[in-house]
Design a protein around this motif. Structure first.
Motif, PDB file in Angstrom:
ATOM      1  N   THR A   1       2.630  30.873  43.864  1.00  0.00           N
ATOM      2  CA  THR A   1       2.425  32.180  44.494  1.00  0.00           C
ATOM      3  C   THR A   1       2.269  32.072  46.008  1.00  0.00           C
ATOM      4  O   THR A   1       2.330  33.069  46.704  1.00  0.00           O
ATOM      5  CB  THR A   1       1.149  32.841  43.936  1.00  0.00           C
ATOM      6  OG1 THR A   1       0.030  32.013  44.247  1.00  0.00           O
ATOM      7  CG2 THR A   1       1.264  33.047  42.435  1.00  0.00           C
ATOM      8  N   LYS A   2       2.004  30.873  46.493  1.00  0.00           N
ATOM      9  CA  LYS A   2       1.793  30.576  47.911  1.00  0.00           C
ATOM     10  C   LYS A   2       0.458  31.110  48.430  1.00  0.00           C
ATOM     11  O   LYS A   2       0.133  30.914  49.591  1.00  0.00           O
ATOM     12  CB  LYS A   2       2.947  31.093  48.779  1.00  0.00           C
ATOM     13  CG  LYS A   2       4.299  30.515  48.396  1.00  0.00           C
ATOM     14  CD  LYS A   2       5.398  31.028  49.306  1.00  0.00           C
ATOM     15  CE  LYS A   2       6.739  30.497  48.859  1.00  0.00           C
ATOM     16  NZ  LYS A   2       7.834  30.952  49.720  1.00  0.00           N
ATOM     17  N   THR A   3      -0.333  31.779  47.565  1.00  0.00           N
ATOM     18  CA  THR A   3      -1.605  32.340  48.035  1.00  0.00           C
ATOM     19  C   THR A   3      -2.635  31.246  48.286  1.00  0.00           C
ATOM     20  O   THR A   3      -3.593  31.465  49.021  1.00  0.00           O
ATOM     21  CB  THR A   3      -2.180  33.343  47.014  1.00  0.00           C
ATOM     22  OG1 THR A   3      -2.336  32.688  45.756  1.00  0.00           O
ATOM     23  CG2 THR A   3      -1.261  34.545  46.861  1.00  0.00           C
ATOM     24  N   GLY A   4      -2.437  30.065  47.725  1.00  0.00           N
ATOM     25  CA  GLY A   4      -3.372  28.968  47.936  1.00  0.00           C
ATOM     26  C   GLY A   4      -2.999  28.057  49.079  1.00  0.00           C
ATOM     27  O   GLY A   4      -3.681  27.059  49.333  1.00  0.00           O
ATOM     28  N   ASP A   5      -1.945  28.402  49.789  1.00  0.00           N
ATOM     29  CA  ASP A   5      -1.501  27.562  50.898  1.00  0.00           C
ATOM     30  C   ASP A   5      -2.531  27.475  52.016  1.00  0.00           C
ATOM     31  O   ASP A   5      -2.495  26.550  52.828  1.00  0.00           O
ATOM     32  CB  ASP A   5      -0.171  28.072  51.468  1.00  0.00           C
ATOM     33  CG  ASP A   5       1.005  27.840  50.520  1.00  0.00           C
ATOM     34  OD1 ASP A   5       0.816  27.149  49.490  1.00  0.00           O
ATOM     35  OD2 ASP A   5       2.096  28.363  50.807  1.00  0.00           O
ATOM     36  N   ASP A   6      -3.452  28.432  52.053  1.00  0.00           N
ATOM     37  CA  ASP A   6      -4.483  28.415  53.094  1.00  0.00           C
ATOM     38  C   ASP A   6      -5.716  27.615  52.662  1.00  0.00           C
ATOM     39  O   ASP A   6      -6.725  27.591  53.354  1.00  0.00           O
ATOM     40  CB  ASP A   6      -4.891  29.839  53.482  1.00  0.00           C
ATOM     41  CG  ASP A   6      -5.570  30.595  52.355  1.00  0.00           C
ATOM     42  OD1 ASP A   6      -5.623  30.085  51.208  1.00  0.00           O
ATOM     43  OD2 ASP A   6      -6.059  31.722  52.614  1.00  0.00           O
TER      44      ASP A   6
END
Length: 191
Positions: free
Chosen positions: A9-14
């Motif tokens: 989801t790319k939401t954990g990239d931060d």
């Protein structure tokens, strides 16, 4: 039922992850460490089942139930206890799951001779992997106890993890020819 259509989801990239409550926390957060270590325990149980290779259907069935319970436990820990309405009933470990684990311990322990020494990890491959599962589950339990000192968590979840490591120990002895194949510690043997 959970539906996972898209894996990334790319939401954990931060460096954060979402809890069941929607709250985001850093991936190094104690709660994330706790349920991540529960997940690690589950992976080791998979190794145990692979090593069993159908050798003991009863133990395999118990381990299958434990794997499902560990996912329940992960969901429990991933949803902080709160007084606010989440819009759904969070999944929690129950006392019934703890009791089922105690019954499994009693069932396997009934055929074991009393110990006269500590047991070293060894014997059969499945028994050795059970010792690995025991140590990983103890780490998960320590993390959960630490978390409980800082935040509210379901007390049945901690009881479950405490019993789980006991189950792994008893099951390792049971699979080591009911204790006959145990590798016993000999204090000071190599002095």
């Amino acid at each position: 039922m959970v539906v996972l259509n898209k894996i990334y989801t790319k939401t954990g990239d931060d460096g954060t992850t979402a809890l069941g409550s929607g709250e985001r926390r850093p991936k190094y957060d104690l709660r994330i460490e706790a349920y991540g270590t529960v997940d690690e325990t589950n992976s080791v149980v998979g190794l145990v089942r692979l090593a069993l290779d159908g050798a003991d259907a009863e133990v395999d069935a118990i381990l299958g139930r434990i794997q499902n319970d560990l996912f329940d436990l992960g969901a429990d820990l991933a949803t902080p206890e709160t007084d606010k309405d989440l819009g759904y009933e969070p999944l929690r470990i129950t006392d019934g799951q703890v009791t089922a684990l105690e019954n499994a311990i009693d069932l396997l322990n009934a055929d074991l001779k009393p110990l006269r020494s500590f047991v070293l990890p060894g014997g059969s491959p499945a028994a050795t992997y059970l010792h690995l599962a025991r140590t990983v589950s103890r780490r998960a339990e320590r993390l959960m106890v630490h978390l409980a000192a800082e935040e509210r968590i379901n007390p049945a979840a901690t009881r479950y993890m405490n019993r789980l490591s006991d189950f792994f120990f008893v099951a390792s002895r049971y699979l080591n020819d009911k204790g006959a194949g145990d590798v016993l510690w000999v204090p000071g043997k190599n002095r």
